[in-house]
Design a protein around this motif. Structure first.
Motif, PDB file in Angstrom:
ATOM      1  N   ASN A  10       0.842  -1.304  -0.009  1.00 38.92           N
ATOM      2  CA  ASN A  10      -0.048   0.034  -0.010  1.00 38.92           C
ATOM      3  C   ASN A  10       0.940   1.307  -0.191  1.00 38.92           C
ATOM      4  O   ASN A  10       1.694   1.602   0.989  1.00 38.92           O
ATOM      5  N   PRO A  11       1.029   2.114  -1.065  1.00 38.09           N
ATOM      6  CA  PRO A  11       1.807   3.237  -1.255  1.00 38.09           C
ATOM      7  C   PRO A  11       1.628   4.434  -0.004  1.00 38.09           C
ATOM      8  O   PRO A  11       2.520   5.053   0.258  1.00 38.09           O
ATOM      9  N   GLU A  12       0.332   4.308   0.592  1.00 41.05           N
ATOM     10  CA  GLU A  12       0.186   5.451   1.678  1.00 41.05           C
ATOM     11  C   GLU A  12       0.669   4.766   3.051  1.00 41.05           C
ATOM     12  O   GLU A  12       1.272   5.537   3.645  1.00 41.05           O
ATOM     13  N   THR A  13       0.225   3.727   3.204  1.00 43.54           N
ATOM     14  CA  THR A  13       0.738   3.259   4.644  1.00 43.54           C
ATOM     15  C   THR A  13       2.013   2.263   4.800  1.00 43.54           C
ATOM     16  O   THR A  13       2.618   2.205   5.586  1.00 43.54           O
ATOM     17  N   GLY A  14       2.571   1.854   3.313  1.00 40.81           N
ATOM     18  CA  GLY A  14       3.671   1.075   3.375  1.00 40.81           C
ATOM     19  C   GLY A  14       3.337  -0.475   3.922  1.00 40.81           C
ATOM     20  O   GLY A  14       4.306  -1.087   3.900  1.00 40.81           O
TER      21      GLY A  14
END
Ligand code: ATP
Length: 318
Positions: free
Chosen positions: A16-20
């Motif tokens: 997930n690019p936002e949460t990593g």
């Protein structure tokens, strides 16, 4: 042991690019994910077809085995050996890759790497023979692949030109592991004892080793014997032991009765003479073959055996 009916699990990791955070999705691949195409060939208890992944468009060779037929012919054991062996060898460059296995009511399916350039026998037949450059190139890959499978505790036992496929880059891919022997690891030394002798198997007359015919026992040296026969065939166009029937072929093998064709290169004669030795203990092993003068320009350590472009195929000329 087989993948769930009609399905094989593939785990796809998505970050997930936002949460990593990495999420793991289990995707089930099944027959429905492939489009079957032309028949590539028939084995004694299988049909091999071209298949294309609907998702990626990637081509595979799918081997379809009829369950009822396998049971009737008592071949289930061999299919399991083939699957287990291919799984053990799955990171080898010179071995056909097994991607997925499925099954449905009627059949078992092996999704294999597709080798579009056919088998090595067809190449030898097409050109009649191979020149020294080609012989070095192909035999180095065959030898390296044999060395790899021995390191993994696998004895092939039926190495022959029909079982050597060629991928899109003309790289060697060994196949047909149905009659292979998987050697168990020694618990204390963590190595495979390739001298463990195994019984009850006959390969293909022209490539079978004398020890198998004599006392019905073989160890890993039978694959080197077959390698010697194939190297001979590259230059001569025909295997060293060939007669009008199997019985006469076996006689020749037992007597190690063969003759080099006129103009056969001396350096290859020297190597073959040390491979086609009746006593397996006196026969060269893979390491010794790699060190022979025939491979003086071949580096088996830096991957170049597999990374070098193939030479243009041409027959051997005296
Ligand atoms: P047998 O098992 O009786 O010795 P075989 O080795 O020819 O026979 P299969 O492995 O079932 O049997 O293969 C049948 C044919 O399908 C081969 O001769 C070859 O032409 C083709 N084939 C097999 N695997 C592949 C592959 N991965 N890519 C392309 N063609 C293949």
């Amino acid at each position: 042991e087989w993948a769930e009916r009609g399905a094989a699990k593939i785990v796809k990791e998505v970050v997930n690019p936002e949460t990593g955070v990495t999420a793991r999705h289990v995707i089930k691949k099944g027959i429905k994910d492939f489009k079957f195409g032309e028949v590539l060939g028939d084995g004694s208890y299988s049909t091999v077809m071209l298949a294309r992944s609907i998702d990626s468009g990637k081509k595979y060779a799918v081997k379809v085995l009829n369950k009822e037929y396998l049971i009737r012919q008592k071949k289930v054991k061999y299919v399991n050996i083939e699957k287990n062996t291919l799984q053990r060898l799955n990171d080898g460059r010179g071995i056909i890759k097994l991607y997925f296995t499925f099954q449905d009511e009627a059949s078992l399916y092996f999704l294999l790497e597709y080798a579009p350039n056919g088998d090595f026998l067809s190449v030898i037949k097409k050109y009649g023979s191979l020149n020294q450059d080609c012989s070095v190139y192909y035999s180095a890959q065959i030898l390296d692949a044999i060395d790899y499978l021995h390191q993994k505790g696998v004895i092939h036992r039926d190495i022959k030109p029909e079982n050597i496929l060629l991928d899109k880059d003309m790289k060697v891919k060994l196949t047909d592991f149905g009659t292979a022997k998987l050697v168990e690891k020694d618990e204390t030394t963590q190595t495979y004892n390739l001298l463990e002798r195994s019984k009850s198997f006959v390969g293909t007359a022209e490539y079978v080793s004398p020890e198998l015919l004599n006392d019905n026992y073989v160890d890993y040296k039978c694959d080197i014997w077959a390698f010697g026969c194939i190297l001979f065939q590259m230059i001569a166009g025909k295997p060293p032991f060939k007669a009008t029937n199997e019985y006469l072929t076996f006689q020749k093998v037992m007597k190690v009765q063969y003759a080099f064709t006129a103009g056969f290169p001396l350096i290859i004669r020297d190597l073959i003479k040390q491979i086609l030795v009746k006593n397996p203990e006196q026969r060269l092993d893979t390491l010794q073959v790699k060190k022979h003068h025939f491979f003086k320009d071949t580096n088996f350590h830096d991957g170049s055996v597999w990374d070098t472009d193939p030479p243009e195929i041409a027959p051997y000329k005296i």
